[in-house]
Scaffold this motif. Structure first.
Motif, PDB file in Angstrom:
ATOM      1  N   GLY A   1     -37.461 -10.661 -40.300  1.00  0.00           N
ATOM      2  CA  GLY A   1     -38.274 -11.211 -39.218  1.00  0.00           C
ATOM      3  C   GLY A   1     -39.226 -10.184 -38.625  1.00  0.00           C
ATOM      4  O   GLY A   1     -40.393 -10.474 -38.376  1.00  0.00           O
TER       5      GLY A   1
ATOM      6  N   SER B   1     -42.747 -12.216 -37.689  1.00  0.00           N
ATOM      7  CA  SER B   1     -42.484 -13.599 -37.292  1.00  0.00           C
ATOM      8  C   SER B   1     -42.659 -13.753 -35.780  1.00  0.00           C
ATOM      9  O   SER B   1     -42.838 -12.768 -35.062  1.00  0.00           O
TER      10      SER B   1
ATOM     11  N   THR C   1     -37.603 -18.615 -39.253  1.00  0.00           N
ATOM     12  CA  THR C   1     -38.633 -17.900 -38.486  1.00  0.00           C
ATOM     13  C   THR C   1     -39.359 -16.878 -39.363  1.00  0.00           C
ATOM     14  O   THR C   1     -40.581 -16.793 -39.334  1.00  0.00           O
ATOM     15  N   GLY C   2     -38.595 -16.139 -40.142  1.00  0.00           N
ATOM     16  CA  GLY C   2     -39.208 -15.175 -41.047  1.00  0.00           C
ATOM     17  C   GLY C   2     -40.043 -15.826 -42.123  1.00  0.00           C
ATOM     18  O   GLY C   2     -41.139 -15.365 -42.448  1.00  0.00           O
TER      19      GLY C   2
ATOM     20  N   ALA D   1     -43.514 -17.160 -41.083  1.00  0.00           N
ATOM     21  CA  ALA D   1     -44.545 -16.142 -40.892  1.00  0.00           C
ATOM     22  C   ALA D   1     -45.364 -15.949 -42.170  1.00  0.00           C
ATOM     23  O   ALA D   1     -46.484 -15.436 -42.114  1.00  0.00           O
TER      24      ALA D   1
END
Length: 135
Positions: free
Chosen positions: A76, A81, A129-130, A133
């Motif tokens: 992340g 992210s 979330t990562g 990105a």
């Protein structure tokens, strides 16, 4: 590079708090083993009524997921992210681990399982979330 520490300061703080929780679990397990005169290297009887067993299993269970947490946190951070979402997900995992430990110590099996599931949701949220990105 210093910007990453400012942007993700909450997630980094949460990581430190989780490390503190992990250390606390280790200390509690070691103290319990010491006072119960457990010989190092000898197996611990699998008995959920025994606090010795529950304390060592709580620590072992955190040990089983901590590497995944660290890798997802790094993923992340390095993929830049969403900082707030990464902090929320990381905090969710941390709160779930604290609840899991507490419920394990109190021998509340259903609550412990729910806390474990909440921790998994936190980890999955960190992964998502990562990944987002990169999109």
């Amino acid at each position: 590079m210093a910007d990453i520490f400012v942007t993700y300061h909450t997630s980094i703080l949460i990581c430190g708090l989780i490390a503190t929780l992990f250390l606390l679990q280790l200390i509690i397990a070691d103290i319990v083993l010491f006072f119960n005169k457990h010989l190092a290297g000898h197996p611990i009887e699998s008995d959920h009524q025994s606090f010795v067993f529950r304390a060592t299993r709580a620590h072992a269970n955190t040990n089983e997921s901590i590497a995944i947490y660290i890798l997802l946190l790094l993923f992340g951070l390095l993929s830049q992210s969403a900082p707030d979402w990464l902090a929320f997900s990381s905090g969710l995992y941390g709160i779930a681990r604290l609840a899991h430990m507490s419920f394990y110590y109190m021998n509340l099996q259903l609550a412990r399982s729910c806390a474990f599931g909440l921790g998994l949701i936190g980890l999955l949220s960190m992964l998502i979330t990562g990944l987002t990105a990169w999109v």
